[in-house]
Design a protein around this motif. Structure first.
Motif, short mmCIF file in Angstrom:
data_model
loop_
_atom_site.label_atom_id
_atom_site.label_comp_id
_atom_site.label_asym_id
_atom_site.label_seq_id
_atom_site.Cartn_x
_atom_site.Cartn_y
_atom_site.Cartn_z
N GLY A 21 1.21 -1.41 -0.71
CA GLY A 21 -0.04 -0.03 0.35
C GLY A 21 0.96 1.91 0.24
O GLY A 21 1.94 1.26 0.22
N TYR A 22 0.46 2.42 -0.07
CA TYR A 22 1.29 3.39 -0.34
C TYR A 22 0.11 4.11 0.53
O TYR A 22 -1.16 4.40 0.39
CB TYR A 22 1.66 4.45 -1.29
N GLY A 23 0.97 5.73 1.14
CA GLY A 23 0.13 7.13 1.71
C GLY A 23 0.56 8.26 1.23
O GLY A 23 2.08 7.79 1.01
N ALA A 24 0.31 9.10 1.69
CA ALA A 24 -0.08 10.10 0.77
C ALA A 24 -0.94 11.26 1.55
O ALA A 24 -2.05 11.43 1.46
CB ALA A 24 -0.16 10.53 -0.42
N ILE A 25 -0.14 12.67 1.22
CA ILE A 25 -0.43 13.90 2.12
C ILE A 25 0.16 14.98 1.44
O ILE A 25 1.24 15.64 1.10
CB ILE A 25 -0.04 14.06 3.72
N LEU A 26 -0.98 15.27 1.45
CA LEU A 26 -0.71 16.81 0.14
C LEU A 26 -1.13 17.79 1.07
O LEU A 26 -2.96 18.30 1.88
CB LEU A 26 -1.91 16.81 -0.83
N MET A 27 -0.76 19.34 1.73
CA MET A 27 -0.46 20.28 2.58
C MET A 27 -0.62 21.40 1.31
O MET A 27 0.27 21.55 0.63
CB MET A 27 0.19 20.27 3.07
N PHE A 28 -1.60 22.31 1.51
CA PHE A 28 -1.42 23.52 1.30
C PHE A 28 -1.76 24.68 1.62
O PHE A 28 -3.55 24.68 2.32
CB PHE A 28 -2.16 23.72 -0.72
#
Length: 159
Positions: A21-28
């Motif tokens: 699996g993968y995990g990602a966090i995008l922040m703006f």
């Protein structure tokens, strides 16, 4: 000039190959979006790449300034030490793996200004740790997707 986007990613596999699996966090600014998905048979490096790809695919604009934090030496060195350019120039000759994902990544990568930063995994970075939880939870899930690039590769077929 566009505002900066920060992305954290991580990949995981239970066995190599195995469920992953993968995990990602995008922040703006004050906005934050989490992404994850699990696959029934894959590798850790593929999941590391898929995390970055999923994050870049989630962006709605091009030409963004992005910093990607990852604990994957594979990804950071492929970009910062020029490995990917060599692989592309030689069409991944010599048995270089994950061509399907690297090509997909490269097509997204060239749409933005992206800097990759290595962070130590399983350390005290709360965003990297959260990505690890997202990735491992996805890998342990029950509704796992098919990583076609891995499973349909004749080098990985098993009876």
């Amino acid at each position: 000039m566009s505002a900066a986007i920060t992305i954290y990613t991580d990949g995981s596999s239970r066995g190599n190959p195995g469920p992953g699996g993968y995990g990602a966090i995008l922040m703006f600014g004050d906005k934050r979006k989490e992404l994850s998905a699990g696959y029934r048979k894959t590798t850790n490096n593929r999941m590391e790449l898929m995390g970055v790809i999923a994050a870049l695919e989630a962006l709605k604009k091009t030409g963004l300034t992005i910093t990607v934090y990852t604990d994957s030496q594979y990804i950071v060195k492929a970009l910062n030490e020029g490995w990917l350019n060599k692989w592309l120039a030689t069409n991944f000759s010599g048995g270089k793996k994950n061509k399907d994902l690297w090509v997909k990544f490269y097509n997204l990568y060239k749409q933005h200004k992206i800097r990759f930063v290595w962070v130590k995994g399983h350390a005290n970075n709360p965003f990297n740790n959260r990505c690890d939880v997202l990735a491992t939870t996805a890998a342990d899930g029950s509704d796992l997707q098919v990583d076609e690039g891995y499973e349909m590769d004749p080098n990985h077929l098993t009876l």
